[in-house]
Scaffold this active site. Structure first.
Site, PDB file in Angstrom:
ATOM      1  N   TYR A 149       0.832  -1.210   0.000  1.00  0.00           N
ATOM      2  CA  TYR A 149       0.000   0.000   0.000  1.00  0.00           C
ATOM      3  C   TYR A 149       0.867   1.260   0.000  1.00  0.00           C
ATOM      4  O   TYR A 149       0.595   2.217  -0.740  1.00  0.00           O
ATOM      5  CB  TYR A 149      -0.906  -0.030   1.228  1.00  0.00           C
ATOM      6  N   LYS A 179       0.879   4.109  -2.888  1.00  0.00           N
ATOM      7  CA  LYS A 179       0.522   5.497  -2.594  1.00  0.00           C
ATOM      8  C   LYS A 179       1.687   6.449  -2.840  1.00  0.00           C
ATOM      9  O   LYS A 179       1.477   7.614  -3.220  1.00  0.00           O
ATOM     10  CB  LYS A 179       0.018   5.603  -1.149  1.00  0.00           C
TER      11      LYS A 179
END
Length: 253
Positions: free
Chosen positions: A150, A154
């Site tokens: 993640y 991001k």
């Protein structure tokens, strides 16, 4: 007094608009009279809500599905003014236990999905010589235990945002990203349920620590993020591009 609406006559595509930050953003833009097309695998959320919301079942990690859906939007409205990429997914694990599928799925939905949507709307926004793209990053881009997939996705979105802003600025297209901190959403409930996969024994204790570090002394709501997204979609942000705006209630992140 009649409400004119900031986005009257504008068409917005919002991915992940069936819940969380995406849902709050749909409501914000609807109030300001936008025509909205929601790309989401979950259908029926907006069925009886407003005639100005259209739902399309789209897997944003699939380039062809995204291209076909964007073409349909343009054929229906003859314009695409705003793209807001809210769709996201978590598959947490410490690196020792992270599976290839957990890495691939998170990168495909969060990063590749954003790329697919930006790429698909670019020709139409170039033709119009105007457009707003708003991507969703996260404070996790700065590093997050148990979330290397993640965090990488991001952080990639931040690079994608800045690069697209440079490429597309001469065509009147603004590209910015919002990076939320801890926000109370369905995704945060998933995070709580899977906290042990991140090596977190006491989730409430971790949440309390976040709260204590926050000068505003509260946890964020989807509307807090939607307010910033709304600003970036308006003409008030016309001299803002390539920026990552942290919405975390804290100056330190």
């Amino acid at each position: 007094m009649r409400h004119i609406g900031t986005f009257r006559g504008k068409v917005a595509i919002i991915t992940g608009g069936a819940g969380g930050i995406g849902e709050a953003t749909v409501k914000k833009l609807l109030f300001e009279k936008a025509k909205i097309v929601v790309f989401d695998l979950l259908q029926g959320k907006w069925q009886d809500y407003s005639d100005d919301v259209y739902e399309m079942k789209v897997d944003i990690s699939n380039r062809r599905e995204v291209e076909d859906a964007v073409n349909c939007v343009f054929k229906k409205f003859n314009r695409i003014d705003i793209l807001i990429n809210c769709a996201g997914i978590l598959k947490d694990h410490l690196i020792d236990d992270m599976l290839d599928d957990e890495w691939d799925t998170v990168i495909d939905v969060n990063l590749k999905g954003s790329f697919n949507c930006c790429k698909a709307v670019t020709p139409f926004m170039k033709r119009q010589q105007q457009g707003k793209m708003i991507l969703i990053s996260s404070v996790a881009a700065l590093g997050a235990k148990g979330r290397v997939n993640y965090a990488a996705a991001k952080a990639g979105i931040q690079g994608l945002t800045k690069s697209l802003a440079i490429e597309l600025g001469p065509h009147g297209i603004h590209v910015n990203a919002v990076a939320p901190g801890y926000i109370e959403t369905q995704m945060s409930k998933v995070s709580e349920a899977d906290a042990h996969k991140r090596g977190i024994d006491n989730f409430n204790q971790m949440k309390e620590a976040i709260l204590n570090r926050n000068p505003i002394r509260r946890i964020g709501k989807p509307e807090d993020v939607a307010n910033v997204i709304e600003f970036l979609a308006t003409e008030k942000s016309d001299y803002v591009t390539g920026q990552i705006i942290y919405v975390s209630g804290s100056p330190s992140n």
